[in-house]
Design a protein around this motif. Sequence first.
Motif, short mmCIF file in Angstrom:
data_model
loop_
_atom_site.label_atom_id
_atom_site.label_comp_id
_atom_site.label_asym_id
_atom_site.label_seq_id
_atom_site.Cartn_x
_atom_site.Cartn_y
_atom_site.Cartn_z
N ALA A 173 -15.71 11.14 4.61
CA ALA A 173 -14.30 11.44 4.33
C ALA A 173 -14.12 11.88 2.89
N PHE A 174 -14.79 11.22 1.94
CA PHE A 174 -14.68 11.64 0.54
C PHE A 174 -15.37 12.98 0.32
N HIS A 175 -16.49 13.21 0.96
CA HIS A 175 -17.19 14.48 0.79
C HIS A 175 -16.43 15.65 1.40
N SER A 176 -15.46 15.36 2.27
CA SER A 176 -14.65 16.44 2.83
C SER A 176 -13.62 16.95 1.83
N LEU A 177 -13.46 16.25 0.70
CA LEU A 177 -12.48 16.63 -0.31
C LEU A 177 -13.09 17.60 -1.31
N LYS A 178 -12.32 18.53 -1.75
CA LYS A 178 -12.76 19.42 -2.82
C LYS A 178 -12.75 18.65 -4.14
N GLY A 179 -13.85 18.72 -4.87
CA GLY A 179 -13.90 18.09 -6.19
C GLY A 179 -14.07 16.59 -6.16
N ALA A 180 -14.50 16.03 -5.03
CA ALA A 180 -14.73 14.58 -4.96
C ALA A 180 -16.15 14.25 -5.37
N GLN A 181 -16.32 13.05 -5.94
CA GLN A 181 -17.63 12.58 -6.35
C GLN A 181 -17.73 11.11 -6.00
N ILE A 182 -18.90 10.70 -5.53
CA ILE A 182 -19.13 9.32 -5.11
C ILE A 182 -20.13 8.66 -6.04
N GLY A 183 -19.71 7.57 -6.68
CA GLY A 183 -20.60 6.77 -7.52
C GLY A 183 -20.74 5.38 -6.93
N VAL A 184 -21.96 4.91 -6.78
CA VAL A 184 -22.21 3.60 -6.19
C VAL A 184 -23.01 2.76 -7.18
N LEU A 185 -22.51 1.57 -7.48
CA LEU A 185 -23.23 0.65 -8.35
C LEU A 185 -24.18 -0.18 -7.51
N ILE A 186 -25.46 -0.15 -7.87
CA ILE A 186 -26.47 -0.92 -7.16
C ILE A 186 -26.83 -2.15 -7.99
N ALA A 194 0.83 -1.20 0.00
CA ALA A 194 0.00 0.00 0.00
C ALA A 194 0.87 1.25 0.00
N ILE A 195 0.38 2.30 -0.66
CA ILE A 195 1.11 3.58 -0.66
C ILE A 195 0.75 4.42 0.56
N ALA A 196 -0.35 4.07 1.23
CA ALA A 196 -0.75 4.78 2.45
C ALA A 196 -1.66 3.88 3.26
N ARG A 197 -1.61 4.06 4.58
CA ARG A 197 -2.48 3.31 5.49
C ARG A 197 -3.02 4.27 6.54
N ALA A 198 -4.17 3.90 7.09
CA ALA A 198 -4.77 4.75 8.12
C ALA A 198 -5.66 3.93 9.02
N THR A 199 -5.73 4.32 10.28
CA THR A 199 -6.73 3.76 11.17
C THR A 199 -8.09 4.33 10.77
N PRO A 200 -9.18 3.72 11.21
CA PRO A 200 -10.49 4.22 10.80
C PRO A 200 -10.70 5.71 11.06
N SER A 201 -10.24 6.20 12.19
CA SER A 201 -10.49 7.61 12.54
C SER A 201 -9.70 8.57 11.67
N ARG A 202 -8.69 8.09 10.95
CA ARG A 202 -7.84 8.99 10.16
C ARG A 202 -7.98 8.77 8.65
N ILE A 203 -9.06 8.16 8.22
CA ILE A 203 -9.24 7.97 6.79
C ILE A 203 -9.36 9.31 6.06
N GLY A 204 -9.95 10.30 6.70
CA GLY A 204 -10.05 11.62 6.08
C GLY A 204 -8.69 12.22 5.82
N VAL A 205 -7.79 12.05 6.74
CA VAL A 205 -6.42 12.55 6.57
C VAL A 205 -5.75 11.84 5.40
N LEU A 206 -5.92 10.52 5.33
CA LEU A 206 -5.34 9.74 4.22
C LEU A 206 -5.83 10.27 2.88
#
Length: 412
Positions: free
Chosen positions: A150-163, A112-124
């Motif tokens: 965490a993704f919505h905290s990013l500028k220019g992020a978009q979330i797509g979910v396949l149902i 992995a190029i980066a790892r994070a505990t659950p509470s720090r996924i936003g930082v990652l």
Amino acid sequence: MRGGGTKLGTIPNNDRPICLDLTRLLSRTGMVHTGVDRVEWAYLEWCLSLDRPVFALVRSAFGYFLLDRVSMAFAHQHLRTADWGKTDLLSQFAFKLSPARRAAEAALRKHAIARATPSRIGVLLRRNFADGVLYLNTGHSNLSKRVFRAFHSLKGAQIGVLIHDLIPLDWPDYQRAGTVAQFEKRMRVVSQFADVLICNSQQTLDDCTRHFKGFGRMPEAFVAHLGVDLPDHPEVALPQVPRPYVITIGTIEPRKNHVFLLDLWDQWEEAPHLVICGNRGWKNEDVFARLDKGDTANITELNGLEDAQMMGLLKGAKAALFPSLAEGFGLPQVEALSLGVPVICGDLGIYREILGEFPVYATTSNAYDWRIEVEKLLRQDSENHGRVVKDQAQFTAPKWDAHFNLVLRHFG
């Protein structure tokens, strides 16, 4: 919006990174792929083919991994074979995980190029996607408020979910104990946070609209039929079954309605051999008991088959039978028609949408209709194998290129 369109290469490249969630495939490493697994796998291979930055997010026992293209290729190489090597010290404390998954997490932790505990996924995410990202979740896994926020905290992020489907909400009595509430919780999170839904069928889109409006929000959505590209499987030894035979494929669980076929075969003295391919599921003890008792000599149950074995048996079948009470898409049915194997199935809306008029539709309230249609097929000469009413060779399966064209066209 429906499937079809231009070639992948004709769509302008967009430099915005794609981050694909691979949590489901990691959780099932070394197992035979289900339909949902195969979709996430197709997305993994598609991402690796793109000329743009691609990444993958994986939920582990202790947090999250972020993979780049190189480590995604490493994961692609090992996910199916599960030859990950030895576990590390940390993974040995993940007592609830299978040995294969513990080894997988140990290997991916190194790559992995980066790892994070659950509470720090936003930082990652902020460190790696400062200029925005398209997050795609295609496996109905890792659908948590923590990840989406965490993704919505990013500028220019978009979330797509396949149902894939909302069957657990519409057929709750046929689900594993405790899974309906968990599934509804995930779909409520999707309703609240997803920017766009990728629906595998118009039926799924209609079902999402019906349920998500009740949840309080229906995200933007479009339809992109799943691709079914038959791979060139190697020649493998097949289980020996009497010929001629008909086949049914799918997990042995109540929704697939195996009891209908068992009842039909019990009443049919000169029935052909029936091959039941699929692992045993849940809430089907009566069916399991009947199969274990073995009163019907002309039924064979086969569990744990590899894809190549399944395809080999399907090719040799006189017909594929699917009396399901509900389906999300129908990958085995598409595969059967693509191979020229006649399909007899229940008259479900999803089958009409995906398969058109190629199958023989028969109601499961009248077993005699199924018997008549099977007998018609058995009377046909081998030269006409694959013909029911129309030439099954004319059936054109949906293609992944068309699916991904729609995804790229929508998200850029």
